[in-house]
Design an enzyme around this catalytic site. Structure first.
Site, PDB file in Angstrom:
ATOM      1  N   LYS A  84       1.216  -1.097  -0.054  1.00 23.78           N
ATOM      2  CA  LYS A  84       0.387  -0.385  -0.079  1.00 23.78           C
ATOM      3  C   LYS A  84       0.693   1.195   0.010  1.00 23.78           C
ATOM      4  CE  LYS A  84      -3.648  -2.597   1.516  1.00 23.78           C
ATOM      5  NZ  LYS A  84      -4.118  -2.881   3.374  1.00 23.78           N
ATOM      6  N   GLN A 135      -4.621  -1.866  10.101  1.00 24.45           N
ATOM      7  CA  GLN A 135      -4.394  -2.521   9.233  1.00 24.45           C
ATOM      8  C   GLN A 135      -4.751  -4.557  10.076  1.00 24.45           C
ATOM      9  OE1 GLN A 135      -3.051  -3.611   5.852  1.00 24.45           O
ATOM     10  NE2 GLN A 135      -4.441  -5.511   6.477  1.00 24.45           N
ATOM     11  N   ASP A 190     -11.376   3.281   4.499  1.00 23.19           N
ATOM     12  CA  ASP A 190     -11.904   1.093   4.471  1.00 23.19           C
ATOM     13  C   ASP A 190     -12.940   1.131   4.221  1.00 23.19           C
ATOM     14  OD1 ASP A 190      -8.972  -0.382   4.017  1.00 23.19           O
ATOM     15  OD2 ASP A 190      -9.276  -0.560   6.349  1.00 23.19           O
TER      16      ASP A 190
END
Ligand code: NAP
Length: 308
Positions: A54, A98, A124
């Site tokens: 990422k 994460q 997210d």
């Protein structure tokens, strides 16, 4: 039949290219790049790998990305404090924590994190406000994996409207938002899970079958209607040589990689489904790159929205 490959890498590259002018426009308006904070708790090797990808992808697309690390021994309060600081940060438009979090953080840790990240920085798409908007079909920030799958289907000219879509898996981060996005595009949607009775029979009705389970090669050809589109979300690291032997035919190119590395990532879909499906997303090179591309897209969108 050998299934057409749904090329996630190519579609992800297309999306990243499309995002670039928006990155430049934001930079011109604000004097800084869109910023993404990647929070990593502990040092799980798979999470390190995902966060590294990422970071790299964000840099290549012109975004600022910072990894914020906490040790595996950190408490949930320390994590919430870090998130609070990032919510106040002027240079971070998106925050990603994460998963998975260390089990020591407690059963509620994930839910507390979903609620702690400011909704406008929730790239997210897990905050209850963003999930609520998704239910109503008016979300700006939608969970990256399911929205990436919609891009993959649309850009591969797979018709969604009127199709029967079967989603195996009902997690908050993949299965449920996936089902909603398909529904909003006028698919008829069935959601399956670990208590579904006669799963292969239901899966076999699907024109579009989405497997988001987390069990290597679980979906075998008897789950698939000939010619159906199959999207493989699962990623399971396999180290058992006997299982690899069973899954890959002799001479398969991935056997060599296994001999070198001692591990391979498999999807939820058995390799032999390729002979039955009409179109199939591979693992690796399918859904994974799309998840990252949509994360960058969400970050740029959040940055513009914050600027007003
Ligand atoms: P999860 O939270 O563990 O959810 C798994 C779902 O699968 C649950 O709903 C579970 O049902 C269902 N399931 C488990 N065993 C089953 C069985 N035998 N029959 C039918 N359903 C079963 O996992 P997740 O976070 O959604 O992730 C799923 C997979 O996708 C994982 O491999 C993950 O690594 C991968 N993933 C990949 C990406 C990517 O970018 N490539 C992104 C996210 C996730 P119950 O609800 O009944 O327990």
């Amino acid at each position: 039949m050998t299934a057409r490959k749904l090329d996630g890498l190519a579609v992800a590259q297309e999306i990243r290219t499309e995002v670039r002018p928006d990155v430049e426009a934001f930079r011109a308006r604000s004097g800084r790049p869109p910023g993404l904070a990647l929070v990593l708790v502990g040092n799980d090797p798979a999470s390190e790998l995902y966060v590294g990808s990422k970071l790299k992808s964000a840099g290549e697309t012109g975004l600022r990305a910072d990894i914020e690390r906490l040790p595996a021994t950190a408490s949930i309060d320390q994590l919430l404090h870090l998130i609070d600081n990032l919510n106040q940060s002027d240079v971070h438009d998106g925050i990603l924590v994460q998963s998975p979090l260390p089990p020591e953080m407690g059963r509620d840790a994930e839910r507390l994190v979903f609620e702690a990240v400011a909704a406008e920085k929730d790239v997210d798409g897990f905050h209850p406000t963003n999930v609520g908007r998704l239910v109503q079909g008016r979300a700006d920030l939608v969970s990256c994996t399911p929205s990436g799958i919609i891009e993959l289907l649309s850009r591969s000219n797979i018709p969604i409207a009127g199709a029967h879509a079967v989603v195996i898996g009902r997690s908050d981060i993949v299965g449920k938002p996936m089902a909603l996005l398909l529904l909003h595009r006028n698919a008829t949607v069935t959601i399956c899970h670990s208590r579904t009775v006669d799963l292969p029979r239901i899966a076999r009705q699907a024109d579009i079958l989405i497997a988001a389970i987390g069990r290597a090669a679980f979906v075998t050809p008897d789950f698939v209607k000939p010619g159906a589109t199959v999207v493989d979300v699962g990623t399971t690291r396999v180290t058992d040589p006997e299982l690899v032997d069973r899954l890959l035919p002799v001479g398969h190119r991935r056997r060599e990689a296994f001999a070198r590395r001692g591990a391979l990532v498999f999807g939820d879909v058995h390799p032999s489904v390729e002979e039955v499906a009409g179109a199939l997303s591979p693992v690796p090179g399918g859904v994974g790159p799309l998840t990252i591309a949509m994360l960058l897209k969400n970050t740029v969108r959040a940055a513009h929205a914050r600027l007003g």
